[in-house]
Design a protein around this motif. Structure first.
Motif: not given
Ligand SMILES: [Zn+2]
Length: 310
Positions: A197, A199-200, A236, A239
């Motif tokens: 992902c 973002f994370c 993910c 997100h």
């Molecule tokens: Zn994520």
């Protein structure tokens, strides 16, 4: 023979729905007003058989749908689709004594007790075919929105599908959008992001296959977004939904942005959402990245939830 007749009827109505005129401010601007009203009306018909609704009743519902799923417009206008859908021949607006449609004036629609009613031709068709509600709702969802938020929108308009298989049909995507989703988008994007992902950093495999990570379109596929690395991001499942709802976005510096309208009331939400604000998306800063600023700008103007105007 009976099936062919039913197919003809379905094609006819998809054609009618595809001809709905939408007010689009620029080539790629979003105007989901009429589709959201129609989705609400289809849900209402499915739930109760009702084919009409007063402006007073539908106004707050439609306003909320526009805020939640429309572009980040400071002033959602439920009166626009309520009054203007009549021009598409699917709906009629009348006063209590048969007064004609007064146009998109919310005060008049409210005070005059105006009622909208689905056209008798459409009501007849919906009554004759139990699948038509599913098909038309499915059509509107694919036409306007990414799949990640379809079930959320369906729930918001109170629409329960009779036939989830039809709803999940990959082919319907192609029929509705009149273009093929190129194969390999998912693989291309996940490869570029090493299955993580953006973002994370979530990464996981089940029996060797990536799970919980998806390839998201930055500019929505339904709005001409390309299926290549200029427009792809691995996210993910959580997100992905937050990105398509405009809770999260990408800023001009290619870092994660978080809408000021998001309340993170739990420490988990702060950890996986709020505290990511400003974190650079490393893959987009690599020399090999081909992400397009145009696509990022589309998401910022059409999806990302900006502060409400005062
Ligand atoms: Zn994520």
């Amino acid at each position: 023979m009976a099936n062919e007749a039913a197919d003809d009827e379905t094609s006819y109505w998809i054609g009618r729905f595809s001809n709905i005129r939408q007010f689009v401010t620029q080539r790629t601007g979003r105007a989901p007003h009429k589709p959201l009203l129609l989705l609400y009306l289809l849900g209402r018909f499915r739930r109760s058989g009702s084919t009409s609704v007063t402006f007073i009743e539908v106004e707050p519902v439609l306003r909320k749908l526009l805020v939640d799923f429309g572009p980040p417009n400071p002033r959602p206008r439920p009166e626009f689709p309520f009054a203007r859908l009549e021009n598409d021949g699917l709906w009629m607006v009348r006063g209590p004594n048969g007064e004609p449609n007064p146009g998109d004036n919310a005060v008049k629609l409210r005070q005059g007790g105006y009622v909208g009613e689905l056209s008798s031709e459409l009501v007849q068709a919906l009554t004759n075919s139990s699948d038509l509600v599913d098909t038309l709702a499915n059509y509107l969802l694919y036409r306007e929105f990414p799949e990640s938020i379809h079930s959320l929108i369906a729930a918001s308009v109170g629409l329960v599908f009779n036939n989830p298989i039809l709803y999940d049909n990959y082919d319907s995507y192609e029929i509705v959008n009149r273009r093929k989703r190129p194969p390999g988008f998912r693989e291309l994007v996940l490869d570029f992001f090493d299955g993580q992902c953006a973002f994370c950093g979530f990464y996981g495999r089940l029996d060797g296959q990536y799970v919980g990570v998806e390839a998201a379109h930055i500019q929505w596929f339904a709005y001409e977004g390309a299926s290549d690395l200029s427009n792809g991001i691995a996210l993910c499942a959580l997100h992905h939904v937050l990105f398509d709802l405009g809770v999260m976005g990408i800023d001009e510096e290619l870092a994660i942005d978080v809408s000021v309208r998001f309340d993170s009331e739990s420490s988990a939400a702060r950890l996986v959402v709020s505290e990511l604000k400003g974190k650079p998306i490393e893959r987009f800063r690599k020399a090999s990245s081909r992400v397009s600023p145009v696509n990022i700008a589309w998401h910022r103007t059409q999806v990302f939830k900006r502060p409400r105007s005062k």
